[in-house]
Design a protein around this motif. Structure first.
Motif, PDB file in Angstrom:
ATOM      1  N   GLY A  81      12.183 -36.940  10.592  1.00  0.00           N
ATOM      2  CA  GLY A  81      12.719 -36.660   9.265  1.00  0.00           C
ATOM      3  C   GLY A  81      13.060 -37.902   8.469  1.00  0.00           C
ATOM      4  O   GLY A  81      13.144 -37.861   7.246  1.00  0.00           O
ATOM      5  N   SER A  82      13.279 -39.012   9.163  1.00  0.00           N
ATOM      6  CA  SER A  82      13.686 -40.232   8.461  1.00  0.00           C
ATOM      7  C   SER A  82      12.554 -41.243   8.374  1.00  0.00           C
ATOM      8  O   SER A  82      12.491 -42.031   7.442  1.00  0.00           O
ATOM      9  CB  SER A  82      14.857 -40.884   9.192  1.00  0.00           C
ATOM     10  OG  SER A  82      14.440 -41.316  10.482  1.00  0.00           O
ATOM     11  N   GLY A  83      11.679 -41.249   9.375  1.00  0.00           N
ATOM     12  CA  GLY A  83      10.644 -42.278   9.412  1.00  0.00           C
ATOM     13  C   GLY A  83      11.136 -43.598   9.978  1.00  0.00           C
ATOM     14  O   GLY A  83      10.421 -44.596   9.949  1.00  0.00           O
TER      15      GLY A  83
ATOM     16  N   VAL B  59      17.945 -42.269   4.093  1.00  0.00           N
ATOM     17  CA  VAL B  59      17.268 -43.524   4.392  1.00  0.00           C
ATOM     18  C   VAL B  59      17.311 -44.409   3.147  1.00  0.00           C
ATOM     19  O   VAL B  59      16.659 -44.119   2.164  1.00  0.00           O
ATOM     20  CB  VAL B  59      15.794 -43.278   4.781  1.00  0.00           C
ATOM     21  CG1 VAL B  59      15.135 -44.580   5.178  1.00  0.00           C
ATOM     22  CG2 VAL B  59      15.697 -42.264   5.902  1.00  0.00           C
ATOM     23  N   PRO B  60      18.114 -45.447   3.184  1.00  0.00           N
ATOM     24  CA  PRO B  60      18.201 -46.310   2.008  1.00  0.00           C
ATOM     25  C   PRO B  60      16.935 -47.146   1.823  1.00  0.00           C
ATOM     26  O   PRO B  60      16.210 -47.403   2.777  1.00  0.00           O
ATOM     27  CB  PRO B  60      19.393 -47.209   2.311  1.00  0.00           C
ATOM     28  CG  PRO B  60      19.506 -47.217   3.784  1.00  0.00           C
ATOM     29  CD  PRO B  60      18.982 -45.908   4.273  1.00  0.00           C
ATOM     30  N   PHE B  61      16.684 -47.551   0.597  1.00  0.00           N
ATOM     31  CA  PHE B  61      15.540 -48.430   0.323  1.00  0.00           C
ATOM     32  C   PHE B  61      15.841 -49.859   0.762  1.00  0.00           C
ATOM     33  O   PHE B  61      14.994 -50.536   1.307  1.00  0.00           O
ATOM     34  CB  PHE B  61      15.208 -48.430  -1.169  1.00  0.00           C
ATOM     35  CG  PHE B  61      14.766 -47.097  -1.690  1.00  0.00           C
ATOM     36  CD1 PHE B  61      13.619 -46.504  -1.194  1.00  0.00           C
ATOM     37  CD2 PHE B  61      15.480 -46.443  -2.673  1.00  0.00           C
ATOM     38  CE1 PHE B  61      13.197 -45.279  -1.671  1.00  0.00           C
ATOM     39  CE2 PHE B  61      15.056 -45.220  -3.152  1.00  0.00           C
ATOM     40  CZ  PHE B  61      13.915 -44.629  -2.651  1.00  0.00           C
TER      41      PHE B  61
ATOM     42  N   LEU C  56      15.440 -41.735   0.153  1.00  0.00           N
ATOM     43  CA  LEU C  56      14.799 -40.653   0.883  1.00  0.00           C
ATOM     44  C   LEU C  56      15.890 -39.771   1.501  1.00  0.00           C
ATOM     45  O   LEU C  56      16.852 -40.285   2.075  1.00  0.00           O
ATOM     46  CB  LEU C  56      13.911 -41.206   2.006  1.00  0.00           C
ATOM     47  CG  LEU C  56      12.752 -42.127   1.596  1.00  0.00           C
ATOM     48  CD1 LEU C  56      12.035 -42.668   2.822  1.00  0.00           C
ATOM     49  CD2 LEU C  56      11.767 -41.399   0.698  1.00  0.00           C
ATOM     50  N   ASN C  57      15.728 -38.476   1.361  1.00  0.00           N
ATOM     51  CA  ASN C  57      16.666 -37.480   1.890  1.00  0.00           C
ATOM     52  C   ASN C  57      18.001 -37.421   1.154  1.00  0.00           C
ATOM     53  O   ASN C  57      18.938 -36.775   1.627  1.00  0.00           O
ATOM     54  CB  ASN C  57      16.923 -37.664   3.401  1.00  0.00           C
ATOM     55  CG  ASN C  57      15.693 -37.360   4.234  1.00  0.00           C
ATOM     56  OD1 ASN C  57      14.861 -36.551   3.832  1.00  0.00           O
ATOM     57  ND2 ASN C  57      15.562 -38.011   5.372  1.00  0.00           N
TER      58      ASN C  57
ATOM     59  N   GLY D  35      20.863 -45.007  -6.324  1.00  0.00           N
ATOM     60  CA  GLY D  35      20.603 -43.782  -5.543  1.00  0.00           C
ATOM     61  C   GLY D  35      19.117 -43.506  -5.380  1.00  0.00           C
ATOM     62  O   GLY D  35      18.309 -44.425  -5.350  1.00  0.00           O
ATOM     63  N   GLY D  36      18.780 -42.229  -5.270  1.00  0.00           N
ATOM     64  CA  GLY D  36      17.378 -41.835  -5.175  1.00  0.00           C
ATOM     65  C   GLY D  36      16.743 -42.071  -3.822  1.00  0.00           C
ATOM     66  O   GLY D  36      15.531 -41.971  -3.679  1.00  0.00           O
TER      67      GLY D  36
END
Lengths: 622, 285
Positions: free
Chosen positions: A303-305, A251-253, A25-26, A22-23
Motif C-alpha cells: 500500500g505504501s511502496g 508516504v511523504p514526498f 500518497l495516501n 500536503g498531497g
C-alpha cells in the motif's frame, strides 16, 4: 486542483516548501461539507520529524475510516515560515484542505517529548486560538492532548481543554459520537467538556483544582463537579490483533526521518527497568500474532511502496515468535528487494546471524544499552543485561566480522558513585581488549571502533524512580568530564569515542516531567520571551528559561533537587495507569537495596496491570 | 523492457525536488506492482532515469522518465504472458489536466486477457514478476498508484537503440502566464529579441564566467493574447549541451520593468534537438 494556503512567493522563499503543501500518497481528502466533525492532528515539531510517527499514522487511518469524520494533519512551521506568518497574519492551516485550524472541531496535539511544549503554544498562537483554555470561546476548536507526556499533563494543563490518557485506538469513537451528538443538539463548550469527562480515559483539567501545602507540595487534587471522576483510568487495547493498523500508511514526498514501514510487533515490555516510563505505562505486554504481523507487512508494503520495513517495540527479542517472524520477513524481503531494519534486538547468535544477512557487516554497528557502567548499578536500575551477556555478544559479533560497537549509558542514576562513572570507560576497555584477544591480527578485518554515549537520567512519573532527586547542571557536567577523562586514560583510548548529551535541557526536562500546574506560567513566559523549537539544540536558549522562572517566581530546584518522601501526593497521582503506586514504591526500595526483580515472563510481581485482564498477565491470554 | 513514462507535476508536486520525485516514483512502481529491474552490487537499486530535472516551483505537463521493468519480451515465449495486441489495447489518451479515477476504471475494462493468464515462472536470479500486468494495464496501474498532483499521461515501450531520456533531451517548451497589460510591451520586446543576430550573455559556470550566444538557443518565442489568459510560449535549448532557463529569457524581455515576474511558469514538453517530442519515441503500449 487543491488550493494552497501559502502564496507561490512564500513557498518559493521558505526552506523545504514541501513541508506545507500536503498531497502525499495516501493522504485523505474529503468534502468538508459532507463531514460532521473535523479533526486537526498536530505533531508539534517540524514536518520531517513528525511525519513518520506511528501513533499519528495509526490514528489518522483510524479516524478517517469514519465517513463523517475528516482527520487532517498540521506540523510546526519552521522559524522561517513562522516569522512570515506572524508578519502577514496568515493563520495556521491543515495540510490536506489547507483550511485554517480555527475552523476545526478538534485540534489534537500529540505530546512525544517535553521539549515540544513551547511549540504547542506556537501552534495555538499561529492558529489564532487563545493560549489559555479558560479564555477560549464557543467557536474555538477543542484542544486535546495525547501521547507519552500526558502521564503528567499538569505543567501544560492550562493550555488544553482535554487530555486523552492511554492508547488512542480505544475511546476516540465515543468522544466523536458524543461531540457530534451534543453539537447538533446545540450544547455549549462547557457541556461538551463535562460530558466528555465521563468517558473513561478522558481528563478535563478545568474540572479539577489543586490545593498546596505551605511547603509547596500538593495537598489535594479536587474534582469540581460530579461529572469529573476522582481518578482517570488509562485506556488500553486489549487485543492487539483486532486493533486497526494503517495498511495504507502516509508516504511523504520528501525524505522523512523514518522512511519506511513501521511494524509494531507488540506493546509493553516485560523487563521492568526502573528508570523507564514506557516499561510501566504500557503494561501489560500485548503481542500481535505472527499471522497478523505477516499480513500487515504484506499490506503496508504494497500500500505504501516503501522498500524498507522496521520492527518496532520496546524490546523486540522478547517477542514470543521473533525467530519465525524475522525468518518469514527475510524470505519475503529478499524476494522483493526490500530492506529490513531490526532495532532493539538483543545481541546473540540468532540476531547476529540475521543481521549478517540483512546488512553490510563492515559498515553496520552493533548496539548495546547497558545504561550503567557497573553490575551494582545495573542491579539498582533492574537492567537485566549482565557483563557476561555483553562479553558473549561482543565476542560473537567480532567473530562475525563486526568491528563497530555502540554503547548507551545514563549518568546521574540514583545511588550513582564515582566507581559507577569510571565503570563506563572500563567496561568499554574490556570490550576493546576482548577484540584484540579474540581476533588474531591476521584475521582482523578493520579497526575496532567503540562509540559510547551517555544521557543524563531524568526521573519520570509512574516509574519506581519517581521519588528520586536530580542533580545540578554543574554536577552533571562534572560527572561527564570525569567519564571523559577516564576514557582518555584507557589503554585503547584511541579506539574509543565518548559523547554526552546537553545538561541544560536535562534539568528543564526534569522540571516538566514532574512539574505541577504552576509550571504552565513559566512555559508561557518562556514562549513570550521567544522560546520555540527547544528540542533543537541550536535553537535552545537556557537564559530565556532562567529568565522565565525568575519572572514567574518559580524555583526549579523545588521540582528537581528534592528526594520526595514516600507519602508525598504527586500531581499525576489522579491518573490510574493500572500499575499501583505501592508496587512502584516497593521497586524503589528494592532498588535502594540493589535487588533485581524478575521480568514478567519469569514471574508476576503483582504490579497491578493484571486488572486489565489481558496480555502476558496471569489469566490475560497472551 | 525499457519503458518511457510521461508525467506532470501540479500543485504540491511543484515544490518537490528532483530526488524526491525519483524516490516517489520508485514507490509508485511498487504500489502499482510493476516489478523493476535492479542494478547489480551490494545495494541494488531500481534502474530508472529522468529526462531533465524541473526547477522548484514550476508546474509541468511534459516530464519523462525511463525505467527498466521485468517484463515478458516476446509474445508466446515460454510461460510468459503475452501482452495484449496493440490494436486491442486501451487507447492512450492525450495528456489530460487531471486524470480522474473513473477514467482509470475505464482503461482497466478496455484491456483483454491479462487477468486470465498465469504468472510467469520466476527466472534464475531475478525477482519473479509479482503480478501480470497487461499492456494498457501498465498505465492504469501507475495511475491508480500515483497522487493527483503527479499525473501520469502515457507509457511507451522504447526501442532497443533509443537513447535514454537524459542523454537525448535537446529542447524544452515553456508556457509563461502574463498580465494582459504586459502583452504589448512583451510583443515588441520579443520581436526585437528574435530579430537580433546574436545575444551575448555572461553565463556563470561552477568555476568561471563565460560569454555565450543565447540567440541560437531560442527556438521559439511567441506572445499569445487571443486565448485567455495571455501567455508566452518559449522553446529553449535544454540538456547537457546548453541548458537555458526560461527565467533568463524573461529577464531579457522585461529589462527596464523592474521586478516583474510571470504569473506562472509551466513546462509543456521536452524534445529532441530536432524538435521531436520525447513522448513520440517508441511504441504505445
Amino acid at each position: 486542483m487543491r488550493k494552497l494556503a501559502l502564496s507561490e512567493e512564500i513557498l518559493n522563499t521558505v526552506e523545504k516548501p514541501a513541508r506545507y503543501v500536503g498531497g502525499e500518497l495516501n493522504s485523505v481528502m474529503k468534502d468538508k461539507e459532507q463531514v460532521a466533525l473535523r479533526f486537526a492532528f498536530c505533531f508539534p515539531d517540524v514536518y520531517d520529524i513528525g511525519m513518520g510517527n506511528l501513533g499519528l499514522q495509526i490514528l489518522y487511518d483510524l479516524f478517517n475510516r469514519r465517513p463523517e469524520v475528516w482527520c487532517e494533519r498540521v506540523y510546526s512551521p519552521w522559524p522561517d515560515l513562522d516569522r512570515i506568518m506572524r508578519e502577514r497574519q496568515i493563520p495556521l492551516f491543515a495540510l490536506e484542505s489547507q483550511d485554517p485550524i480555527k475552523e476545526f472541531d478538534f485540534l489534537g496535539i500529540t505530546l512525544q517529548y517535553e521539549m515540544c511544549y513551547t511549540n504547542v503554544l506556537q501552534v495555538l498562537d499561529l492558529s489564532g486560538i487563545p493560549l489559555l483554555a479558560r479564555e477560549r470561546g464557543e467557536e474555538d476548536p477543542l484542544v486535546i492532548g495525547g501521547g507519552p507526556c500526558t502521564y503528567n499533563p499538569e505543567p501544560i494543563a492550562d493550555f488544553f481543554d482535554l487530555f486523552y490518557i492511554g492508547e488512542g485506538e480505544v475511546v476516540y469513537d465515543a468522544l466523536f459520537d458524543l461531540t457530534i451528538r451534543l453539537k447538533q443538539a446545540g450544547a455549549s463548550r462547557q457541556e461538551i467538556l463535562k460530558a466528555a469527562a465521563g468517558i473513561e480515559g478522558i481528563y478535563v483539567p478545568s474540572l479539577y483544582a489543586p490545593r498546596y501545602h505551605a511547603d509547596g507540595t500538593l495537598a489535594a487534587f479536587i474534582p469540581l463537579c460530579p461529572e469529573a471522576p476522582e481518578k482517570v483510568r488509562r485506556v488500553i487495547v486489549k487485543d492487539m490483533d483486532r486493533a486497526a493498523y494503517p495498511e495504507n500508511p502516509l508516504v511523504p514526498f520528501v525524505r522523512p526521518v523514518q522512511d519506511r514501514v513501521t511494524l509494531e510487533i507488540m506493546r509493553g515490555c516485560i523487563r521492568g527497568c526502573r528508570f523507564c516510563q514506557a516499561g510501566m505505562v504500557y503494561r501489560p505486554v500485548r503481542e500481535r500474532s505472527l499471522e497478523r504481523l505477516m499480513a500487515i507487512a504484506d499490506h503496508s508494503l504494497a500500500g505504501s511502496g516503501y522498500d524498507e520495513i522496521s520492527l518496532s517495540s520496546l524490546s523486540s527479542s522478547d517477542y514470543s515468535d521473533i525467530a519465525p517472524l524475522v525468518t518469514g520477513l527475510m524470505e519475503k524481503c529478499s524476494r522483493e528487494h526490500i530492506n529490513i531494519s531490526l532495532p532493539s534486538l538483543r545481541i546473540d547468535a540468532f540476531s547476529l546471524d540475521v543481521m549478517s544477512k540483512v546488512q553490510d557487516v563492515k559498515k553496520s554497528s552493533l548496539t548495546f544499552a547497558p545504561e550503567a557502567g557497573t553490575q551494582r548499578l545495573r542491579n539498582v536500575i533492574n537492567k537485566g543485561l549482565t557483563e557476561e551477556d555483553i562479553m558473549r555478544g561482543a565476542a560473537l559479533a567480532f567473530h562475525g566480522g563486526w568491528t563497530k560497537v555502540k554503547f548507551y549509558f545514563m549518568l546521574g542514576l540514583p545511588t550513582e558513585e564515582e566507581s559507577d562513572m569510571k565503570g563506563i570507560p572500563e567496561l568499554c576497555q574490556r570490550v576493546a581488549s576482548l577484540f584484540f584477544d579474540e581476533i588474531p591480527k591476521e584475521e582482523r578485518k578493520g579497526k575496532i571502533q567503540i562509540t559510547a554515549s551517555s544521557s543524563f537520567f531524568v526521573p519520570k512519573p509512574f516509574t519506581p524512580f519517581q521519588w528520586a532527586k536530580m542533580e545540578k547542571k554543574e554536577e552533571y557536567l562534572r560527572r561527564a568530564h570525569l567519564v571523559k577523562d577516564t576514557f582518555r586514560a584507557q589503554v585503547n583510548a584511541r579506539s574509543m569515542h565518548y559523547e554526552y548529551h546537553d545538561a541544560d535541557v536535562t534539568v528543564l526536562e526534569g522540571v516538566f516531567a514532574r512539574g505541577d500546574r504552576r509550571i504552565g506560567q513559566v512555559i508561557l513566559r518562556a514562549y513570550e520571551l521567544g522560546a520555540i523549537f527547544d528540542a533543537w539544540t541550536e535553537r535552545f536558549d537556557d537564559a530565556r528559561w532562567q529568565q522565565a522562572f525568575q519572572d514567574c517566581g518559580v524555583d526549579p530546584d523545588f521540582y528537581t533537587m528534592r528526594e520526595r518522601p514516600g507519602e508525598e501526593l504527586f500531581p499525576w497521582d489522579f491518573i490510574d495507569i493500572g500499575v499501583s503506586k505501592a508496587f512502584m514504591r516497593r521497586e524503589w526500595e528494592r532498588a535502594m537495596e540493589g535487588i533485581v526483580t524478575p521480568n514478567c515472563r519469569e514471574q508476576c510481581s503483582g504490579c497491578g496491570a493484571a486488572s486489565y485482564g489481558c496480555g502476558i498477565c496471569p489469566g490475560g491470554g497472551r | 523492457m525499457i519503458i518511457r513514462v510521461k508525467f506532470g507535476k501540479e500543485g504540491a508536486l511543484r515544490f518537490i525536488g528532483h530526488l524526491d520525485v525519483l524516490r516517489t516514483f520508485q514507490k509508485i512502481f511498487r504500489r502499482a506492482d510493476i516489478p523493476m529491474a535492479y542494478s547489480q552490487g551490494f545495494s541494488p537499486h531500481p534502474i530508472m532515469s529522468f529526462a531533465l530535472p524541473l526547477g522548484l516551483g514550476l508546474s509541468s505537463e511534459g516530464e519523462y522518465l525511463d525505467a527498466e521493468i521485468v517484463w515478458p519480451e516476446e509474445p508466446g515465449e515460454g510461460d510468459s504472458c503475452p501482452p495484449p495486441d496493440a490494436g486491442e489495447g486501451a487507447p492512450v489518451p492525450e495528456p489530460v489536466p487531471e486524470p480522474v479515477p473513473e477514467l482509470v476504471e475505464g482503461l482497466v475494462e478496455g484491456t483483454g486477457g491479462g487477468d486470465s493468464c498465469p504468472p510467469p515462472e520466476a527466472g534464475e536470479g531475478g525477482p519473479p514478476p509479482k503480478a501480470v500486468v497487461g499492456g494498457g494495464d501498465l498505465l492504469s496501474a501507475l495511475r491508480a498508484a500515483t497522487s493527483p498532483d503527479l499525473p501520469i499521461y502515457a507509457v511507451r515501450r522504447l526501442p532497443e537503440k533509443a537513447g535514454n531520456a537524459m542523454a537525448s533531451v535537446g529542447r524544452a517548451a515553456y508556457r509563461l502566464e502574463i498580465r494582459p497589460e504586459w502583452t504589448g510591451e512583451l510583443k515588441e520586446a520579443a520581436q526585437a529579441l528574435m530579430a537580433r543576430e546574436s545575444i551575448l550573455i555572461q553565463k556563470e559556470t561552477k568555476s568561471k564566467t563565460v560569454e555565450m550566444d543565447l540567440r541560437p538557443c531560442i527556438h521559439k518565442l511567441e506572445v499569445n493574447q487571443g486565448d485567455s489568459p495571455p501567455h508566452l510560449i518559449l522553446h529553449l535549448s535544454a540538456g547537457s549541451k546548453a541548458n537555458i532557463k526560461p527565467e533568463l529569457v524573461w529577464e531579457l524581455l522585461n529589462a527596464g520593468y523592474g521586478e516583474r515576474k510571470p504569473l506562472s511558469l509551466r513546462r509543456l514538453d521536452l524534445m529532441l534537438e530536432d524538435g521531436t517530442s520525447l513522448g513520440a519515441i517508441g511504441e504505445e503500449l
